[in-house]
Design an enzyme around this catalytic site. Structure first.
Site, PDB file in Angstrom:
ATOM      1  CG  ASP A  19      20.227 -11.311  48.535  1.00  0.00           C
ATOM      2  OD1 ASP A  19      19.197 -11.731  47.988  1.00  0.00           O
ATOM      3  OD2 ASP A  19      20.506 -10.100  48.604  1.00  0.00           O
ATOM      4  NE  ARG A  77      25.037 -13.456  49.985  1.00  0.00           N
ATOM      5  CZ  ARG A  77      25.596 -12.924  48.911  1.00  0.00           C
ATOM      6  NH1 ARG A  77      26.881 -12.591  48.918  1.00  0.00           N
ATOM      7  NH2 ARG A  77      24.882 -12.705  47.820  1.00  0.00           N
ATOM      8  NE  ARG A 112      22.378 -13.959  42.073  1.00  0.00           N
ATOM      9  CZ  ARG A 112      21.869 -12.729  41.978  1.00  0.00           C
ATOM     10  NH1 ARG A 112      22.352 -11.871  41.082  1.00  0.00           N
ATOM     11  NH2 ARG A 112      20.888 -12.364  42.767  1.00  0.00           N
ATOM     12  CE  LYS A 120      17.324 -13.413  44.766  1.00  0.00           C
ATOM     13  NZ  LYS A 120      18.058 -12.859  45.909  1.00  0.00           N
ATOM     14  CG  HIS A 121      16.102 -10.570  40.440  1.00  0.00           C
ATOM     15  ND1 HIS A 121      16.908 -11.651  40.183  1.00  0.00           N
ATOM     16  CD2 HIS A 121      16.602  -9.985  41.565  1.00  0.00           C
ATOM     17  CE1 HIS A 121      17.869 -11.717  41.104  1.00  0.00           C
ATOM     18  NE2 HIS A 121      17.701 -10.712  41.952  1.00  0.00           N
ATOM     19  CG  HIS A 124      23.881  -4.915  41.477  1.00  0.00           C
ATOM     20  ND1 HIS A 124      23.467  -6.040  40.810  1.00  0.00           N
ATOM     21  CD2 HIS A 124      23.610  -5.117  42.788  1.00  0.00           C
ATOM     22  CE1 HIS A 124      22.961  -6.894  41.695  1.00  0.00           C
ATOM     23  NE2 HIS A 124      23.032  -6.361  42.891  1.00  0.00           N
ATOM     24  CG  ASP A 184      16.938  -6.266  43.451  1.00  0.00           C
ATOM     25  OD1 ASP A 184      17.480  -6.396  44.571  1.00  0.00           O
ATOM     26  OD2 ASP A 184      17.429  -6.738  42.408  1.00  0.00           O
TER      27      ASP A 184
END
Length: 539
Positions: free
Chosen positions: A85, A93, A159, A189-190, A202, A274
């Site tokens: 991601d 990351r 994002r 996505k998503h 989440h 996901d």
């Protein structure tokens, strides 16, 4: 009469090929940041030797991740999907690669300079693809095609590439073109759109209560645009769309994945779930059943099942019992192999970490920087005013990679005589009971206050930070004559609430980025750290 079936190694390997499991980017087990989700090396190697087809990585520096990718490919002994991601550049990351401002910054730039924003979005994709390929990653789980038209969205926020479908469609497609020019797979996505939700999948299952006509107008255009640009994969959303399927979330819904995505939109690439470990799914289904339902709905790849062995067993049993057709799984495996055939091999020596694209990082920071209208930096003389306060608001100091000890947001104000005061969920409580004056100024200390707010949508928090009483706190500091300057990093919605409350000549500045490069630019705009060795607010 016995109903047990003899072992079928071919079926087990076919099923394994459709799983994507989570691993740390670090080489050693004890370095794992999230051992709850990141498999230990022994189990990871066992699964890869069994035929698991993909690994999603998080953590470690870029050079170590390059070595890790080599190791995983060796264990697998077959072409492997290696993904991450990295929606904001690989450096988001993996330290050492390019860390770019969040996409929403380009969405706002697009409103005033569309051609420039499109050019930068394509460069964004190229940079991400170059860095990924040099590390050994071949699949970038981006672009986010969600339209963030809900400021209260706790998980998408910066994002997204924008707040309207036309902007998101144009910029996401430009990103795809840049990424694919580097021979790296992308992932829209998503699906079919997570932008207009106020809850986090989440943590729970959000509902998107919109009609098919509304989806066609707002949510679907960016996905259509990314598909037209050749995006190789689409990731599902864990949310309920009663207009399409009133009983199952999109990830588990044939009405969404087979009827809408495959039939109506004509998508022929990879469909990946996901993460199935997310509460929106795992709270309601076991690991095996969730994987079976996702594949039955039309997914090709199962991302991060809560238990990989249970997922394997559940899918295999579903094939043997007739719930799943083996031919369907073989078609999914073929789509995976076809996607891998289009990947360009890593460029140069994959063990060498990429050098961050500092020029692009700086351009993006500068072009997305915003300052308050008419506000000019003022001179701040610590000796004449006494010790001041650098009030820094964080989501949590325990997971703040953008704020190492030498970060400009800490070091530069300290050099100007402003003592750091970090406020987060585990830090000092400065809020009082008076809604009109919520800050406990006695606890804060004396002197002028520089307020720096690091706030954005993030997974697992359940809030985008807009519910905190910062408007009243800023007004309180202004009224007390103590606000020296305001810096907002991340959410434009918090910035838009606070910007009108800061009178000239008190400086205020905003960046969608939170990384040190963004901090430096914001503090310079406020008059701090203009020349590296300069201290204080300058005229």
């Amino acid at each position: 009469m016995a109903t047990d079936h003899p072992p079928d190694p071919g079926l087990r390997r076919l099923v394994a090929e459709l799983l994507v499991v989570r691993a740390s980017g670090h080489l050693a087990d004890h370095q794992r940041r999230y051992p709850r989700w990141e498999l230990a090396n022994a189990e990871l190697r066992e699964l890869l030797e069994l035929g698991v087809g993909g690994v999603i990585l998080l953590g470690a520096g870029a050079a170590e991740v390059a070595l890790r990718c080599d190791q995983l490919r060796e264990w697998a002994g077959q072409p492997l999907l290696l993904c991450a991601d990295v929606e904001e550049g690989v450096g988001q990351r993996f330290e050492g690669a390019s860390w770019l401002v969040p996409p929403l910054g380009l969405g706002r730039l697009h409103a005033r300079a569309p051609a420039e924003a499109l050019t930068l979005a394509e460069r964004y994709g190229r940079c991400t693809g170059q860095d990924a390929r040099r590390l050994g990653l071949n699949w970038v789980l981006a672009p986010v095609c969600d339209v963030n038209n809900n400021p209260a969205n706790p998980v998408i926020n910066v994002r997204a590439w924008g707040e309207n479908p036309d902007t998101v469609a144009a910029l996401a497609a430009a990103f795809c073109r840049g990424l694919q020019a580097e021979g790296v797979l992308g992932c829209a996505k998503h699906f079919p759109g997570h932008g207009d939700t106020s809850s986090d999948s989440h943590l729970e299952l959000p509902t998107l209560p919109h009609s098919r006509a509304r989806l066609e107008r707002i949510e679907l255009p960016p996905f259509r645009s990314a598909m037209a640009a050749g995006v190789e994969a689409v990731m599902t959303a864990h949310l309920l769309l009663p207009a399409l399927d009133g009983s199952r979330p999109a990830t588990l819904s044939a009405a969404v994945l087979t009827d809408l995505l495959r039939r109506d939109l004509g998508f022929e690439g990879l469909v990946v779930t996901d993460a199935l470990v997310m509460e929106a799914i795992s709270r309601h289904h076991g690991a095996g059943e969730a994987a079976v339902l996702a594949l039955a709905a039309g997914a090709d790849l199962v991302l991060m099942p809560a238990d990989a062995h249970q997922a394997l067993a559940g899918i295999e049993a579903a094939v043997l019992s007739g719930r799943l057709e083996r031919a369907q799984l073989e078609a999914s495996a073929e789509r995976r192999r076809a996607a891998l055939d289009r990947v360009r091999p890593a460029g140069g020596d994959p063990r060498l970490a990429p050098q961050a694209d500092g020029a692009l990082e700086e351009t993006l920071v500068r072009r997305t920087l915003e300052t308050s209208t008419g506000a000019r930096p003022r001179r701040w003389e610590p000796a004449s005013h006494g010790q001041g306060i650098n009030l820094v608001r964080l989501d949590t100091a325990l997971q703040a990679p953008f704020l190492p000890l030498g970060a400009p947001a800490l070091a530069t104000p300290t050099a100007a005589g402003l003592a750091p005061c970090l406020v987060d969920g585990l830090g000092p409580r400065l809020w009082g009971d008076d809604p009109a004056a919520p800050l406990e100024l006695g606890r804060l200390g004396s002197g002028p206050v520089l307020v720096q707010l690091f706030v954005r949508g993030n997974p697992f928090r359940g809030t985008a930070g807009g519910d905190e009483p910062w408007p009243a706190a800023i007004a309180q500091l202004v009224g007390a004559g103590r606000l020296a300057a305001l810096a907002v990093y991340g959410s434009p919605y918090v910035w838009e609430k606070l910007r009108p409350l800061v009178p000239a000549p008190i400086p205020a500045a905003y960046s969608p980025g939170q990384m040190p490069r963004a901090q430096r630019a914001v503090l310079e705009a406020l008059g701090l750290g203009h020349t590296g060795g300069q201290e204080g607010f300058t005229d």
